[in-house]
Design a protein around this motif. Structure first.
Motif, PDB file in Angstrom:
ATOM      1  N   VAL A 427      14.650 -17.371  61.495  1.00  0.00           N
ATOM      2  CA  VAL A 427      15.158 -18.396  62.383  1.00  0.00           C
ATOM      3  C   VAL A 427      14.184 -19.574  62.388  1.00  0.00           C
ATOM      4  O   VAL A 427      12.967 -19.389  62.313  1.00  0.00           O
ATOM      5  CB  VAL A 427      15.365 -17.852  63.819  1.00  0.00           C
ATOM      6  CG1 VAL A 427      14.038 -17.396  64.419  1.00  0.00           C
ATOM      7  CG2 VAL A 427      16.000 -18.917  64.704  1.00  0.00           C
ATOM      8  N   VAL A 429      13.461 -23.300  64.514  1.00  0.00           N
ATOM      9  CA  VAL A 429      13.815 -24.043  65.725  1.00  0.00           C
ATOM     10  C   VAL A 429      13.016 -25.338  65.804  1.00  0.00           C
ATOM     11  O   VAL A 429      11.976 -25.487  65.143  1.00  0.00           O
ATOM     12  CB  VAL A 429      13.560 -23.198  66.990  1.00  0.00           C
ATOM     13  CG1 VAL A 429      14.315 -21.882  66.929  1.00  0.00           C
ATOM     14  CG2 VAL A 429      12.063 -22.957  67.185  1.00  0.00           C
ATOM     15  N   ILE A 435      18.036 -24.139  67.793  1.00  0.00           N
ATOM     16  CA  ILE A 435      18.018 -23.534  66.461  1.00  0.00           C
ATOM     17  C   ILE A 435      18.483 -24.549  65.416  1.00  0.00           C
ATOM     18  O   ILE A 435      19.536 -25.179  65.581  1.00  0.00           O
ATOM     19  CB  ILE A 435      18.907 -22.278  66.419  1.00  0.00           C
ATOM     20  CG1 ILE A 435      18.318 -21.190  67.330  1.00  0.00           C
ATOM     21  CG2 ILE A 435      19.041 -21.742  64.991  1.00  0.00           C
ATOM     22  CD1 ILE A 435      19.175 -19.940  67.430  1.00  0.00           C
ATOM     23  N   ASP A 437      18.380 -23.507  61.965  1.00  0.00           N
ATOM     24  CA  ASP A 437      19.031 -22.662  60.968  1.00  0.00           C
ATOM     25  C   ASP A 437      18.568 -21.218  61.174  1.00  0.00           C
ATOM     26  O   ASP A 437      17.485 -20.966  61.719  1.00  0.00           O
ATOM     27  CB  ASP A 437      18.669 -23.123  59.551  1.00  0.00           C
ATOM     28  CG  ASP A 437      19.623 -22.572  58.492  1.00  0.00           C
ATOM     29  OD1 ASP A 437      20.636 -21.947  58.884  1.00  0.00           O
ATOM     30  OD2 ASP A 437      19.357 -22.772  57.295  1.00  0.00           O
ATOM     31  N   CYS A 438      19.387 -20.306  60.745  1.00  0.00           N
ATOM     32  CA  CYS A 438      19.021 -18.892  60.777  1.00  0.00           C
ATOM     33  C   CYS A 438      19.938 -18.147  59.815  1.00  0.00           C
ATOM     34  O   CYS A 438      20.945 -18.690  59.337  1.00  0.00           O
ATOM     35  CB  CYS A 438      19.134 -18.319  62.190  1.00  0.00           C
ATOM     36  SG  CYS A 438      20.828 -18.124  62.759  1.00  0.00           S
ATOM     37  N   ASN A 439      19.601 -16.903  59.498  1.00  0.00           N
ATOM     38  CA  ASN A 439      20.474 -16.097  58.644  1.00  0.00           C
ATOM     39  C   ASN A 439      21.209 -15.041  59.472  1.00  0.00           C
ATOM     40  O   ASN A 439      20.951 -14.858  60.677  1.00  0.00           O
ATOM     41  CB  ASN A 439      19.682 -15.466  57.500  1.00  0.00           C
ATOM     42  CG  ASN A 439      18.600 -14.515  57.989  1.00  0.00           C
ATOM     43  OD1 ASN A 439      18.449 -14.295  59.197  1.00  0.00           O
ATOM     44  ND2 ASN A 439      17.853 -13.936  57.064  1.00  0.00           N
ATOM     45  N   PHE A 442      19.182 -12.310  61.373  1.00  0.00           N
ATOM     46  CA  PHE A 442      18.642 -12.691  62.673  1.00  0.00           C
ATOM     47  C   PHE A 442      19.707 -12.517  63.753  1.00  0.00           C
ATOM     48  O   PHE A 442      19.411 -12.043  64.859  1.00  0.00           O
ATOM     49  CB  PHE A 442      18.151 -14.134  62.652  1.00  0.00           C
ATOM     50  CG  PHE A 442      17.792 -14.668  64.012  1.00  0.00           C
ATOM     51  CD1 PHE A 442      16.608 -14.293  64.633  1.00  0.00           C
ATOM     52  CD2 PHE A 442      18.656 -15.523  64.691  1.00  0.00           C
ATOM     53  CE1 PHE A 442      16.280 -14.773  65.895  1.00  0.00           C
ATOM     54  CE2 PHE A 442      18.336 -15.999  65.956  1.00  0.00           C
ATOM     55  CZ  PHE A 442      17.142 -15.628  66.553  1.00  0.00           C
ATOM     56  N   SER A 446      19.673 -10.060  67.072  1.00  0.00           N
ATOM     57  CA  SER A 446      19.792 -10.649  68.419  1.00  0.00           C
ATOM     58  C   SER A 446      20.917 -10.030  69.235  1.00  0.00           C
ATOM     59  O   SER A 446      21.006 -10.283  70.439  1.00  0.00           O
ATOM     60  CB  SER A 446      20.003 -12.160  68.302  1.00  0.00           C
ATOM     61  OG  SER A 446      18.908 -12.758  67.634  1.00  0.00           O
ATOM     62  N   THR A 450      25.778 -12.439  69.469  1.00  0.00           N
ATOM     63  CA  THR A 450      25.259 -13.466  68.571  1.00  0.00           C
ATOM     64  C   THR A 450      25.928 -13.381  67.203  1.00  0.00           C
ATOM     65  O   THR A 450      26.185 -14.402  66.563  1.00  0.00           O
ATOM     66  CB  THR A 450      23.726 -13.315  68.420  1.00  0.00           C
ATOM     67  OG1 THR A 450      23.130 -13.346  69.713  1.00  0.00           O
ATOM     68  CG2 THR A 450      23.152 -14.443  67.587  1.00  0.00           C
ATOM     69  N   LEU A 465      17.689 -21.189  71.717  1.00  0.00           N
ATOM     70  CA  LEU A 465      16.975 -19.947  71.442  1.00  0.00           C
ATOM     71  C   LEU A 465      16.755 -19.139  72.722  1.00  0.00           C
ATOM     72  O   LEU A 465      16.731 -17.906  72.687  1.00  0.00           O
ATOM     73  CB  LEU A 465      15.634 -20.252  70.766  1.00  0.00           C
ATOM     74  CG  LEU A 465      14.811 -19.032  70.343  1.00  0.00           C
ATOM     75  CD1 LEU A 465      15.448 -18.348  69.135  1.00  0.00           C
ATOM     76  CD2 LEU A 465      13.373 -19.419  70.034  1.00  0.00           C
ATOM     77  N   GLY A 512       9.122 -21.630  62.650  1.00  0.00           N
ATOM     78  CA  GLY A 512      10.026 -20.603  62.142  1.00  0.00           C
ATOM     79  C   GLY A 512       9.476 -19.218  62.399  1.00  0.00           C
ATOM     80  O   GLY A 512       8.313 -19.042  62.784  1.00  0.00           O
TER      81      GLY A 512
END
Length: 573
Positions: A427, A429, A435, A437-439, A442, A446, A450, A465, A512
């Motif tokens: 992630v 931020v 945020i 970007d994230c995959n 993640f 969460s 999410t 976040l 990150g």
């Protein structure tokens, strides 16, 4: 080094700045493997690339050794000194500079301005007898090249007279014999090529920078030089020709030779100004001859590419004009005699490459420009717009990685692909904990809610976040505020333990994190193996240390015992 051109690139110093491409008026630069080299047949030798290169990778060929060898051979060599010397050496009197040149081995020093006066007289004579049409000066070799190579439709307007340097060389060889060798010294790089093209007139051409380097190497104290009886210009000082290195200087000399003639005069300096003027020239309705004095360097030759004086143009102009107006009547009354200034122009036009619209569109697509909206025309590559860059790519003069936006998109794609394929949660931020970007991993770590949001909005861009992963809030705030990383942190979250590393990407702005659930069987097993290996490594280091200490202790003990035995042996004897 390409002998056809006096400008070359030090490849080890050339960096990916493309500043030379940006400032080259005709884009005569080829970038290959990230290095920018001059294209000899397209170059005007204006020297802009040399002037703007921030690391000194663009250099001018040094001809000093050839001139020194000429003097060492005992030949008679005379200097043709450009009239801009008064701006280059503002703290020197002319006799001091002449004496310095005589001390270097030259047999005499003459003013190139004498050749300028010959050219002015010849042009004035032509204008008195000519119809109403444009006439373009040929005093500047860069301008002549510009017209012949890139504006061939204007070539008919060039006066068929040589430059002041060549006219002066003819004068000196006519007065002192064909064995007299002539070396030009001035602020122009293009004169080197002009001299090379006319070896029957000139032996070489040096820049002011080369002359100063020579004087420095000989440890010549210019300010302390005392001129001798020979320290005067040969055969005598020039008059109005001394004005040639400033805008309008040539026009002043021509007017003096044809005051009663109805002729329009205009002067332009700077290649872009010249280009714009010539493009509009056919639109003029002329009722009388129009003479255009064109100088490639803005402000005139006093601002030539190898001029080292940092004084403002107004100061340089003042020096030149003051000296020219201060000439005594005894110099102005002298006559030079007939000298041929005729020189037919032989340059060939550069044939532009014709590329179809389809080729350009296809090339633009290779750098991510799929529509006109994608064409940013930022100029980062050195070209005016994306289409010009595409044409350069088609001509093999440029490389795709010169496009900043393309490289940024490529890097972003690679980063996104890496983030999405990583087995760990990732992630990124911003400073507000939104945020960026994230995959998917993640999102899974969460919680199921999410995951549902991620399915609708991949990457969770702009999500808070604090709401998505509150257990990370304090750690991220610490990293953003301190700009210091927090590696290898274990965080208990629900029924699992997350191993996290939080790191700063842009200090105080972007951070990150990489997260792993160490309670998962696979991760748990990997962690046990890693920790076991770490324990084994530490144990091996401990054993090695103990062995070293034991070995050191044993060696010391043996040395002590050997000393005791030796002592007792002597007592027994």
């Amino acid at each position: 080094m390409d002998k056809r051109i006096p400008i070359f690139t030090k490849e080890t110093q050339c960096q990916d700045c493309y500043k030379c491409v940006r400032h080259c008026p005709v884009k005569a630069i080829k970038v290959e493997n990230g290095r920018a080299a001059v294209i000899a047949e397209q170059c005007l030798i204006c020297g802009r690339c040399v002037e703007v290169c921030p690391v000194g990778a663009k250099c001018v060929r040094n001809d000093l050794a050839e001139v020194q060898e000429l003097l060492a051979e005992g030949k008679q060599v005379m200097v043709s000194l450009a009239p801009s010397f008064v701006a280059e050496f503002p703290d020197l009197q002319a006799p001091q500079l002449i004496q310095a040149l005589l001390n270097l081995g030259f047999c005499g020093v003459s003013e190139t301005a004498l050749g300028a006066e010959l050219v002015s007289a010849a042009v004035a004579d032509q204008l008195r007898r000519s119809p109403a049409r444009p006439y373009i000066s040929t005093a500047c070799p860069v301008v002549v090249d510009l017209i012949q190579k890139y504006l061939p439709e204007m070539a008919a307007g060039l006066t068929e007279h040589c430059s002041p340097m060549l006219a002066h060389a003819r004068l000196l060889r006519q007065q002192f014999g064909p064995d007299m060798q002539v070396v030009f010294i001035g602020p122009c790089i293009a004169k080197k090529n002009e001299a090379a093209a006319h070896p029957e007139l000139l032996a070489n051409a040096l820049s002011f920078a080369e002359l100063k380097a020579w004087l420095k190497a000989r440890q010549v104290d210019l300010a302390g030089i005392r001129p001798g009886p020979q320290a005067h210009f040969t055969p005598y000082r020039a008059g109005q020709g001394s004005l040639y290195p400033v805008d309008g200087g040539m026009i002043s000399g021509i007017r003096d030779n044809c005051p009663a003639t109805t002729v329009q005069f205009m002067s332009f300096s700077g290649i872009e100004n010249i280009r714009q003027a010539l493009v509009q020239l056919p639109n003029l309705e002329l009722t009388e001859p129009l003479f255009l004095e064109l100088l490639a360097c803005e402000g005139g030759c006093v601002n030539g590419p190898t001029a080292t004086s940092q004084n403002a143009t107004i100061f340089k102009r003042h020096r030149v004009i003051t000296r020219a107006l201060g000439q005594g009547p005894e110099q102005e009354a002298k006559q030079l005699g007939p000298v041929d200034t005729f020189l037919p122009q032989t340059g060939q036009a550069i044939q532009p490459c014709a590329h179809s619209e389809g080729q350009i569109i296809q090339t633009l697509a290779t750098i991510g420009k799929l529509s006109t909206q994608d064409e940013l025309n930022c100029g980062g590559c050195g070209y005016a717009n994306c289409r010009a860059f595409a044409q350069a790519l088609l001509e093999g003069k440029a490389e795709r990685d010169m496009c900043v936006s393309y490289m940024r998109q490529l890097a972003q794609k690679k980063a996104n692909a890496l983030i999405k394929t990583m087995p760990a949660g990732v992630v990124i931020v911003d400073e507000t904990l939104k945020i960026l970007d994230c995959n998917q991993r993640f999102a899974e770590l969460s919680g199921p809610e999410t995951v549902q949001i991620f399915a609708v909005q991949p990457g969770l861009e702009a999500a808070n976040l604090r709401k998505i992963a509150p257990f990370l809030t304090d750690l991220f705030q610490h990293v953003l505020e301190s700009a210091q990383d927090l590696p290898n942190r274990d965080i208990r979250y629900g029924d699992c333990v997350l191993h996290a590393s939080i790191f700063s990407i842009e200090p105080h702005r972007v951070a990150g994190a990489i997260l792993q659930d160490v309670t998962e069987p696979t991760v748990h097993k990997e962690r046990i193996i890693r920790e076991a290996r770490d324990v084994i490594r530490k144990n091996v280091q401990t054993v090695q240390r103990v062995a070293y200490l034991l070995g050191e202790n044993a060696a010391e003990s043996q040395a002590s015992l050997d000393g005791i035995i030796e002592s007792f042996s002597k007592d027994t004897a």
